[in-house]
Design a protein around this motif. Structure first.
Motif, PDB file in Angstrom:
ATOM      1  N   ASN A  76     -13.585 -50.574 112.246  1.00  0.00           N
ATOM      2  CA  ASN A  76     -13.915 -50.335 113.660  1.00  0.00           C
ATOM      3  C   ASN A  76     -13.941 -48.854 114.011  1.00  0.00           C
ATOM      4  OD1 ASN A  76     -14.305 -53.025 114.375  1.00  0.00           O
ATOM      5  ND2 ASN A  76     -12.136 -53.342 114.831  1.00  0.00           N
ATOM      6  N   SER A  77     -13.283 -48.030 113.200  1.00  0.00           N
ATOM      7  CA  SER A  77     -13.323 -46.587 113.466  1.00  0.00           C
ATOM      8  C   SER A  77     -14.736 -46.036 113.329  1.00  0.00           C
ATOM      9  CB  SER A  77     -12.368 -45.844 112.527  1.00  0.00           C
ATOM     10  OG  SER A  77     -12.864 -45.789 111.194  1.00  0.00           O
ATOM     11  N   LEU A  78     -15.589 -46.710 112.549  1.00  0.00           N
ATOM     12  CA  LEU A  78     -16.988 -46.273 112.457  1.00  0.00           C
ATOM     13  C   LEU A  78     -17.624 -46.256 113.834  1.00  0.00           C
ATOM     14  CD1 LEU A  78     -19.655 -47.327 109.858  1.00  0.00           C
ATOM     15  CD2 LEU A  78     -20.197 -47.365 112.281  1.00  0.00           C
ATOM     16  N   PHE A  79     -17.397 -47.299 114.599  1.00  0.00           N
ATOM     17  CA  PHE A  79     -18.031 -47.405 115.913  1.00  0.00           C
ATOM     18  C   PHE A  79     -17.431 -46.397 116.895  1.00  0.00           C
ATOM     19  CE2 PHE A  79     -17.563 -51.769 114.028  1.00  0.00           C
ATOM     20  CZ  PHE A  79     -18.804 -51.763 113.400  1.00  0.00           C
ATOM     21  N   THR A  80     -16.133 -46.164 116.783  1.00  0.00           N
ATOM     22  CA  THR A  80     -15.468 -45.196 117.657  1.00  0.00           C
ATOM     23  C   THR A  80     -15.958 -43.777 117.380  1.00  0.00           C
ATOM     24  OG1 THR A  80     -13.493 -46.577 117.792  1.00  0.00           O
ATOM     25  CG2 THR A  80     -13.234 -44.250 118.350  1.00  0.00           C
ATOM     26  N   TYR A  81     -15.992 -43.402 116.103  1.00  0.00           N
ATOM     27  CA  TYR A  81     -16.411 -42.036 115.761  1.00  0.00           C
ATOM     28  C   TYR A  81     -17.898 -41.825 116.018  1.00  0.00           C
ATOM     29  CZ  TYR A  81     -11.864 -40.987 113.709  1.00  0.00           C
ATOM     30  OH  TYR A  81     -10.520 -40.765 113.519  1.00  0.00           O
ATOM     31  N   CYS A  82     -18.699 -42.873 115.833  1.00  0.00           N
ATOM     32  CA  CYS A  82     -20.127 -42.772 116.139  1.00  0.00           C
ATOM     33  C   CYS A  82     -20.310 -42.455 117.624  1.00  0.00           C
ATOM     34  CB  CYS A  82     -20.825 -44.082 115.775  1.00  0.00           C
ATOM     35  SG  CYS A  82     -22.586 -44.136 116.170  1.00  0.00           S
ATOM     36  N   HIS A  83     -19.562 -43.144 118.473  1.00  0.00           N
ATOM     37  CA  HIS A  83     -19.666 -42.893 119.916  1.00  0.00           C
ATOM     38  C   HIS A  83     -19.163 -41.497 120.260  1.00  0.00           C
ATOM     39  CE1 HIS A  83     -18.109 -43.082 124.116  1.00  0.00           C
ATOM     40  NE2 HIS A  83     -19.316 -43.579 124.305  1.00  0.00           N
ATOM     41  N   GLU A  84     -18.065 -41.094 119.633  1.00  0.00           N
ATOM     42  CA  GLU A  84     -17.493 -39.774 119.909  1.00  0.00           C
ATOM     43  C   GLU A  84     -18.442 -38.651 119.474  1.00  0.00           C
ATOM     44  OE1 GLU A  84     -13.580 -37.146 118.552  1.00  0.00           O
ATOM     45  OE2 GLU A  84     -13.513 -39.340 118.461  1.00  0.00           O
ATOM     46  N   ALA A  85     -19.147 -38.864 118.381  1.00  0.00           N
ATOM     47  CA  ALA A  85     -20.033 -37.825 117.860  1.00  0.00           C
ATOM     48  C   ALA A  85     -21.296 -37.658 118.691  1.00  0.00           C
ATOM     49  CB  ALA A  85     -20.402 -38.142 116.405  1.00  0.00           C
ATOM     50  N   GLY A  86     -21.789 -38.749 119.291  1.00  0.00           N
ATOM     51  CA  GLY A  86     -22.967 -38.661 120.139  1.00  0.00           C
ATOM     52  C   GLY A  86     -24.262 -38.951 119.403  1.00  0.00           C
ATOM     53  N   PRO A  87     -25.351 -39.063 120.140  1.00  0.00           N
ATOM     54  CA  PRO A  87     -26.629 -39.509 119.570  1.00  0.00           C
ATOM     55  C   PRO A  87     -27.247 -38.539 118.573  1.00  0.00           C
ATOM     56  CG  PRO A  87     -26.914 -38.803 121.846  1.00  0.00           C
ATOM     57  CD  PRO A  87     -25.443 -38.846 121.596  1.00  0.00           C
ATOM     58  N   LEU A  88     -26.907 -37.263 118.647  1.00  0.00           N
ATOM     59  CA  LEU A  88     -27.493 -36.306 117.707  1.00  0.00           C
ATOM     60  C   LEU A  88     -26.871 -36.411 116.319  1.00  0.00           C
ATOM     61  CD1 LEU A  88     -27.833 -33.112 119.949  1.00  0.00           C
ATOM     62  CD2 LEU A  88     -29.572 -34.823 119.383  1.00  0.00           C
ATOM     63  N   LYS A  89     -25.673 -36.972 116.232  1.00  0.00           N
ATOM     64  CA  LYS A  89     -24.985 -37.066 114.948  1.00  0.00           C
ATOM     65  C   LYS A  89     -24.883 -38.492 114.433  1.00  0.00           C
ATOM     66  CE  LYS A  89     -22.135 -32.875 115.300  1.00  0.00           C
ATOM     67  NZ  LYS A  89     -20.740 -32.332 115.235  1.00  0.00           N
ATOM     68  N   GLU A 124     -11.296 -32.871 109.403  1.00  0.00           N
ATOM     69  CA  GLU A 124     -12.676 -33.340 109.536  1.00  0.00           C
ATOM     70  C   GLU A 124     -12.646 -34.810 109.924  1.00  0.00           C
ATOM     71  OE1 GLU A 124     -16.773 -33.538 106.800  1.00  0.00           O
ATOM     72  OE2 GLU A 124     -14.993 -32.472 106.074  1.00  0.00           O
ATOM     73  N   LEU A 125     -13.619 -35.231 110.735  1.00  0.00           N
ATOM     74  CA  LEU A 125     -13.725 -36.617 111.167  1.00  0.00           C
ATOM     75  C   LEU A 125     -15.111 -37.163 110.836  1.00  0.00           C
ATOM     76  CD1 LEU A 125     -12.115 -36.339 114.734  1.00  0.00           C
ATOM     77  CD2 LEU A 125     -11.004 -37.126 112.636  1.00  0.00           C
ATOM     78  N   PRO A 126     -15.235 -38.466 110.611  1.00  0.00           N
ATOM     79  CA  PRO A 126     -16.551 -39.053 110.358  1.00  0.00           C
ATOM     80  C   PRO A 126     -17.513 -38.760 111.514  1.00  0.00           C
ATOM     81  CG  PRO A 126     -14.808 -40.634 109.877  1.00  0.00           C
ATOM     82  CD  PRO A 126     -14.149 -39.471 110.551  1.00  0.00           C
ATOM     83  N   PHE A 127     -18.735 -38.424 111.180  1.00  0.00           N
ATOM     84  CA  PHE A 127     -19.803 -38.120 112.136  1.00  0.00           C
ATOM     85  C   PHE A 127     -19.505 -36.850 112.938  1.00  0.00           C
ATOM     86  CE2 PHE A 127     -19.940 -42.880 111.963  1.00  0.00           C
ATOM     87  CZ  PHE A 127     -21.102 -42.977 111.222  1.00  0.00           C
ATOM     88  N   VAL A 128     -18.296 -36.731 113.466  1.00  0.00           N
ATOM     89  CA  VAL A 128     -17.936 -35.600 114.320  1.00  0.00           C
ATOM     90  C   VAL A 128     -17.998 -34.300 113.539  1.00  0.00           C
ATOM     91  CG1 VAL A 128     -16.105 -34.578 115.737  1.00  0.00           C
ATOM     92  CG2 VAL A 128     -16.497 -37.070 115.770  1.00  0.00           C
ATOM     93  N   GLY A 129     -17.502 -34.337 112.290  1.00  0.00           N
ATOM     94  CA  GLY A 129     -17.501 -33.149 111.449  1.00  0.00           C
ATOM     95  C   GLY A 129     -16.192 -32.389 111.532  1.00  0.00           C
ATOM     96  N   GLN A 130     -16.259 -31.092 111.253  1.00  0.00           N
ATOM     97  CA  GLN A 130     -15.075 -30.244 111.209  1.00  0.00           C
ATOM     98  C   GLN A 130     -14.431 -30.148 112.584  1.00  0.00           C
ATOM     99  OE1 GLN A 130     -14.638 -28.994 108.090  1.00  0.00           O
ATOM    100  NE2 GLN A 130     -12.717 -27.884 108.415  1.00  0.00           N
ATOM    101  N   VAL A 131     -13.127 -30.412 112.637  1.00  0.00           N
ATOM    102  CA  VAL A 131     -12.408 -30.297 113.904  1.00  0.00           C
ATOM    103  C   VAL A 131     -11.426 -29.133 113.896  1.00  0.00           C
ATOM    104  CG1 VAL A 131     -12.636 -32.702 114.579  1.00  0.00           C
ATOM    105  CG2 VAL A 131     -10.727 -32.029 113.108  1.00  0.00           C
ATOM    106  N   SER A 132     -11.197 -28.535 112.737  1.00  0.00           N
ATOM    107  CA  SER A 132     -10.430 -27.297 112.656  1.00  0.00           C
ATOM    108  C   SER A 132     -11.404 -26.154 112.443  1.00  0.00           C
ATOM    109  CB  SER A 132      -9.418 -27.353 111.508  1.00  0.00           C
ATOM    110  OG  SER A 132     -10.093 -27.532 110.273  1.00  0.00           O
ATOM    111  N   ASP A 133     -11.011 -24.973 112.820  1.00  0.00           N
ATOM    112  CA  ASP A 133     -11.887 -23.811 112.716  1.00  0.00           C
ATOM    113  C   ASP A 133     -11.777 -23.222 111.323  1.00  0.00           C
ATOM    114  OD1 ASP A 133     -13.423 -21.584 112.973  1.00  0.00           O
ATOM    115  OD2 ASP A 133     -12.403 -20.792 114.749  1.00  0.00           O
TER     116      ASP A 133
END
Length: 571
Positions: free
Chosen positions: A281-294, A535-544
């Motif tokens: 189910n995290s696939l659906f959560t991270y997909c939504h968090e990442a947005g339509p471009l990702k 790093e998170l799925p779809f979202v990408g790098q979350v640390s700098d």
């Protein structure tokens, strides 16, 4: 070479763990050659086995050896049969501050440690520190260790057998289908019993107790007083056995992605999937968090993305999708898509994008995209006519180890239906695949000469062990890690707030620093420590990454490499 595309539960569960470089694992032989395209080949059989470790240069900058150890540790005959254990080592770069050798195990059971070293050894070395050697070994009966357990006369014969299973999920409400699955496990069990050679066959001597003792002997032959070890997935079972059997020989022992050894030894396989649906189910959560471009399946809520995904599965169940131009041709079924997401849950960062691409290609009837995606939808099997070096090929170690270690199980129809119902209640997607493990063991007749039945616990160890655990692991839940921690006195626990199998599935410099501190200085994380992923799925790098120090950047790069080779426990 002819190629056959297959998607079978037997293919998914009977061979245990393989480490994957993409969504699915090619055969280990192919993995090995891919990983070493620029390295010279090495013939393990050219190494003369010895009762002492005699290193030979191999693979450019590494060392290889074959160590003779007793086949039967219960025998009083010191000159009796032996097994030759394949060892492959990356030497420590810092000899001034040398701290010893770390053994690694990729899991399975039945995974090749020399192969893990090939693909992940340098990254593991970076994380534990330059003052350690890193050594991968093939457990007895596995990989380049001899003798090996082979229940089929060739890889091609095994592949042909796997193509016969079909496209239907195991389902206890279908008596004919259940009978088919049981019969298939019986065939493999009978072949293994016949081909192994009876009382002196390797299958009787592949128990985890024997492998744990092999690790003790390897450590002694290296001149070390205590074991340094990092075990993943089933490797955590091996670590629990070793620590329970030899508590005074624990140096630095890390178990990562933990399965409760009591459940394992009971041959139950019913605690694993507690968090499986949460990971999917995290696939659906991270997909939504990442947005339509990702994420190409983006909708206004995770729930709507989930509905969209399962609409495609429902449609494919009614009308499977032919992909005639794939090599080999492919038929996409619901079983294929469920198996895809089940396996993707092991390493979401690297594979959830492929799941989304597959669903979107089906929605748009994009045959070009489906043809390109075919090897990541159904694991292709190549029928090779010859075996090339380094002769590391798939074998049939899983049942010999897992079922041999476990309590003897007999098949009871009503009990199995209840078992299946409980498993699929926890994990409706993964349950039908995972439930085959129990059937494997009911149809496995070879019993080990030595099976450890003592406590899987140690009140006092010569040094506390370190447990690494993702918060949500698809096949080794945090609940198991917490239970194991209570049984080993002083054990440290580091929880990584991530989804996927083992800590390596989500890069975290925080986790890597704690591993380094434990290995070099013996320091455990403070109670309640939780590390965040970088790093998170779809979202990408979350640390700098740009703000990382040189050392942190080096660790980050090594972690990214490890995330490509996440263990596929029981898959």
């Amino acid at each position: 070479m002819a190629k056959i595309a297959i998607i079978t539960v037997a293919a998914a569960v009977s061979v245990g763990l393989h480490l994957v470089n993409d969504l699915y694992a090619p055969e280990p032989e192919v993995l090995y050659h891919t990983a070493h395209a620029s390295a010279p080949e090495f013939d393990w059989h050219s190494l003369e086995p010895s009762t002492e470790i005699k290193w030979t240069s191999c693979y450019n900058d590494q060392k290889c050896a074959r160590l003779l150890l007793p086949l039967d540790y219960l025998s009083e005959d010191l000159s009796g049969p032996t097994t030759a254990i394949a060892l492959r080592m990356i030497p420590a770069r810092d000899r001034t501050n040398y701290r010893g050798t770390v053994l690694i195990n990729p899991g399975g059971p039945g995974g090749s440690g020399t192969d893990l070293l090939a693909r992940a050894g340098k990254n593991i070395s970076t994380i534990v520190g330059d003052s350690f050697d890193v050594l991968g070994f093939d457990p007895r009966g596995v990989g380049a260790s001899i003798p090996t357990l082979n229940c089929f006369s060739s890889k091609g014969q095994r592949d042909i057998w796997l193509t016969q299973e079909g496209h239907q999920f195991l389902n206890t409400s279908d008596e004919a289908l259940l009978g088919l699955y049981r019969a298939r496990q019986r065939v493999v069990g009978d072949r293994c019993a016949e081909s192994d050679g009876g009382e002196e066959g390797i299958a009787r001597f592949m128990s985890t107790a024997s492998v744990a003792t092999d690790m003790l002997k390897i450590t002694e032959k290296l001149g070390q007083e205590k074991l340094h070890y990092w075990g993943f997935s089933y490797g955590t079972i091996l670590g629990q056995y070793f620590t329970a059997m030899y508590p005074d020989k624990v140096g630095r022992v890390i178990i990562d992605g933990v399965y409760d050894a009591y459940n394992y030894r009971g041959a139950l396989w019913n605690s694993n999937l507690l968090d499986n649906e949460a990971v999917i189910n995290s696939l659906f959560t991270y997909c939504h968090e990442a947005g339509p471009l990702k994420c190409a399946l983006y909708e206004s809520s995770p729930g709507k993305i989930r509905e969209r995904y399962y609409r495609v599965l429902d449609r494919v169940e009614r009308d499977p999708i032919p992909v005639p131009h794939a090599e080999p041709p492919l038929l996409i079924t619901r079983k294929a898509l469920v198996n895809q997401i089940f396996r993707a849950a092991y390493k979401p960062i690297n594979t959830y994008g492929t799941v989304v691409d597959t669903i979107r290609a089906i929605e748009t009837a994009n045959q070009t995209a489906l043809t390109a995606l075919a090897p990541k939808i159904v694991d292709p099997t190549e029928c090779a006519c010859r075996t090339e070096l380094p002769q590391i090929v798939e074998n049939d170690a899983f049942s010999a180890i897992a079922c041999g270690d476990g309590e003897e199980r007999t098949y009871d129809p009503e009990a199995y239906k209840a078992y299946y119902a409980d498993l699929t209640s926890d994990a409706p997607n993964a349950g039908p695949f995972w439930a085959v493990h129990f059937l494997q063991c009911t149809e496995w007749s070879v019993r080990p000469k030595w099976r450890y039945t003592g406590p899987l616990a140690a009140a006092n160890t010569s040094h506390p062990i370190l447990i690494l655990q993702p918060k949500f692991d698809p096949v080794c839940p945090l609940r198991d890690a917490l239970a194991v921690r209570e049984r080993y006195g002083g054990a440290g626990l580091l929880v990584q707030n991530s989804y996927g199998h083992c800590s390596m599935s989500a890069p975290s410099v925080c986790t890597a620093k704690h591993v380094r501190a434990y290995m070099e200085d013996g320091r455990l994380p403070e109670e309640g420590t939780v590390c965040e992923p970088d790093e998170l799925p779809f979202v990408g790098q979350v640390s700098d990454a740009r703000a990382m120090s040189g050392e942190d950047a080096t660790l980050s790069e090594a972690l990214r490499g490890l995330s490509e080779v996440v263990p596929m426990f029981g898959a």
